[in-house]
Design a protein around this motif. Sequence first.
Motif, mmCIF file in Angstrom:
data_model
loop_
_atom_site.group_PDB
_atom_site.id
_atom_site.type_symbol
_atom_site.label_atom_id
_atom_site.label_comp_id
_atom_site.label_asym_id
_atom_site.label_seq_id
_atom_site.Cartn_x
_atom_site.Cartn_y
_atom_site.Cartn_z
ATOM 1 N N MET A 1 23.470 -44.889 -99.142
ATOM 2 C CA MET A 1 23.520 -45.514 -100.462
ATOM 3 C C MET A 1 22.054 -45.289 -100.948
ATOM 4 O O MET A 1 21.805 -44.814 -101.776
ATOM 5 N N LYS A 2 21.180 -45.776 -100.032
ATOM 6 C CA LYS A 2 19.582 -45.631 -100.259
ATOM 7 C C LYS A 2 19.220 -44.103 -100.626
ATOM 8 O O LYS A 2 18.678 -43.755 -101.789
ATOM 9 N N GLN A 3 19.747 -43.394 -99.938
ATOM 10 C CA GLN A 3 19.503 -41.650 -100.284
ATOM 11 C C GLN A 3 20.089 -41.415 -101.480
ATOM 12 O O GLN A 3 19.299 -40.509 -102.181
ATOM 13 N N LEU A 4 21.103 -41.734 -101.694
ATOM 14 C CA LEU A 4 21.576 -41.458 -103.373
ATOM 15 C C LEU A 4 21.167 -41.968 -104.351
ATOM 16 O O LEU A 4 20.757 -41.428 -105.190
ATOM 17 N N LEU A 5 20.301 -43.257 -104.099
ATOM 18 C CA LEU A 5 19.923 -43.928 -105.278
ATOM 19 C C LEU A 5 18.533 -43.011 -105.543
ATOM 20 O O LEU A 5 17.853 -42.838 -106.755
ATOM 21 N N GLU A 6 17.683 -42.709 -104.253
ATOM 22 C CA GLU A 6 16.387 -41.981 -104.462
ATOM 23 C C GLU A 6 16.351 -40.610 -104.868
ATOM 24 O O GLU A 6 15.724 -40.291 -105.721
ATOM 25 N N ASN A 7 17.528 -39.891 -104.578
ATOM 26 C CA ASN A 7 17.888 -38.506 -104.866
ATOM 27 C C ASN A 7 18.827 -38.074 -106.036
ATOM 28 O O ASN A 7 19.346 -37.306 -106.015
ATOM 29 N N TRP A 8 19.306 -39.064 -106.802
ATOM 30 C CA TRP A 8 20.355 -39.115 -107.835
ATOM 31 C C TRP A 8 20.642 -37.886 -108.584
ATOM 32 O O TRP A 8 21.522 -37.335 -108.877
ATOM 33 N N LYS A 9 19.137 -37.515 -109.031
ATOM 34 C CA LYS A 9 19.227 -36.334 -109.926
ATOM 35 C C LYS A 9 19.640 -34.928 -109.310
ATOM 36 O O LYS A 9 20.214 -33.913 -110.138
ATOM 37 N N ARG A 10 19.491 -34.868 -107.895
ATOM 38 C CA ARG A 10 19.976 -33.584 -107.280
ATOM 39 C C ARG A 10 21.452 -33.465 -107.451
ATOM 40 O O ARG A 10 21.938 -32.390 -107.322
ATOM 41 N N PHE A 11 22.197 -34.474 -107.699
ATOM 42 C CA PHE A 11 23.415 -34.414 -107.673
ATOM 43 C C PHE A 11 24.285 -34.220 -109.001
ATOM 44 O O PHE A 11 25.601 -34.151 -109.281
ATOM 45 N N ILE A 12 23.384 -34.327 -110.162
ATOM 46 C CA ILE A 12 23.939 -34.019 -111.416
ATOM 47 C C ILE A 12 23.801 -32.559 -111.703
ATOM 48 O O ILE A 12 22.800 -31.715 -111.798
ATOM 49 N N ASP A 13 24.886 -31.961 -112.250
ATOM 50 C CA ASP A 13 24.997 -30.517 -112.364
ATOM 51 C C ASP A 13 24.933 -30.421 -113.924
ATOM 52 O O ASP A 13 25.649 -29.908 -114.707
ATOM 53 N N GLU A 14 23.602 -30.766 -114.478
ATOM 54 C CA GLU A 14 23.256 -30.787 -115.827
ATOM 55 C C GLU A 14 21.945 -29.991 -115.945
ATOM 56 O O GLU A 14 20.845 -30.259 -115.203
ATOM 57 N N SER A 152 14.735 -25.199 -107.801
ATOM 58 C CA SER A 152 14.109 -26.233 -107.166
ATOM 59 C C SER A 152 12.538 -26.240 -106.695
ATOM 60 O O SER A 152 11.695 -27.203 -106.535
ATOM 61 N N GLN A 153 12.156 -25.030 -106.111
ATOM 62 C CA GLN A 153 10.669 -24.847 -105.640
ATOM 63 C C GLN A 153 9.774 -25.051 -106.845
ATOM 64 O O GLN A 153 8.755 -25.380 -106.631
ATOM 65 N N GLU A 154 10.120 -24.376 -108.006
ATOM 66 C CA GLU A 154 9.290 -24.509 -109.066
ATOM 67 C C GLU A 154 9.476 -25.839 -110.017
ATOM 68 O O GLU A 154 8.524 -26.253 -110.314
ATOM 69 N N ASP A 155 10.609 -26.186 -109.995
ATOM 70 C CA ASP A 155 10.583 -27.245 -110.746
ATOM 71 C C ASP A 155 11.055 -28.766 -110.091
ATOM 72 O O ASP A 155 11.201 -29.676 -111.013
ATOM 73 N N GLY A 156 11.171 -28.911 -109.005
ATOM 74 C CA GLY A 156 11.209 -30.204 -108.322
ATOM 75 C C GLY A 156 12.693 -30.132 -107.722
ATOM 76 O O GLY A 156 13.696 -29.464 -108.121
ATOM 77 N N GLU A 157 12.801 -31.110 -107.177
ATOM 78 C CA GLU A 157 14.124 -31.304 -106.559
ATOM 79 C C GLU A 157 15.369 -31.403 -107.624
ATOM 80 O O GLU A 157 15.384 -31.944 -108.544
#
Length: 165
Positions: A1-14, A152-157
Amino acid sequence: MKQLLENWKRFIDEVEAFDDFADTAEKIDQNLQYYYRDHAPSKGKRKDLGEWEGNQLVSFELPEDNVFFFVVDQNDDPLAYIAVAPFRESYAVGNMTKKTGEKSFFQTELYKKVMEALGKGSLYSDKAQTTGGKGLWARLKDEGRAKKIDTSQEDGEGKWRWRLK
């Protein structure tokens, strides 16, 4: 759950949303006039690129290899512009606008013309887009001309952009 909260933007497909800064015909016209008459000429040198779709295509090369492209009518009034900046092997669209009700060309065709004028073989979307930008890239995708790519290399996670080829 901690991982999801810290990296939530990676899982949004927009693509990140960007507020529409000119949302009425009057504001769009003011925006076009300002960038064509004041901003671009104060930053770079005008270059006439010739006739396109019954209008004229004009560019201004700005510092750091940024370029503004304008479509202007026979009275030298701006109908649309696209601002691009270097990205990867080519350029990415920073912002663009088209005069409300202008029917002499489609924005998707203007993107292809800009890509041709740049001579790079591709054009990337920005990492953040207005409502209109999202719709334009969706049309290019539906035509089979744009693909989603990982940046992601240029723009972040968790970032991605569209690539027009």
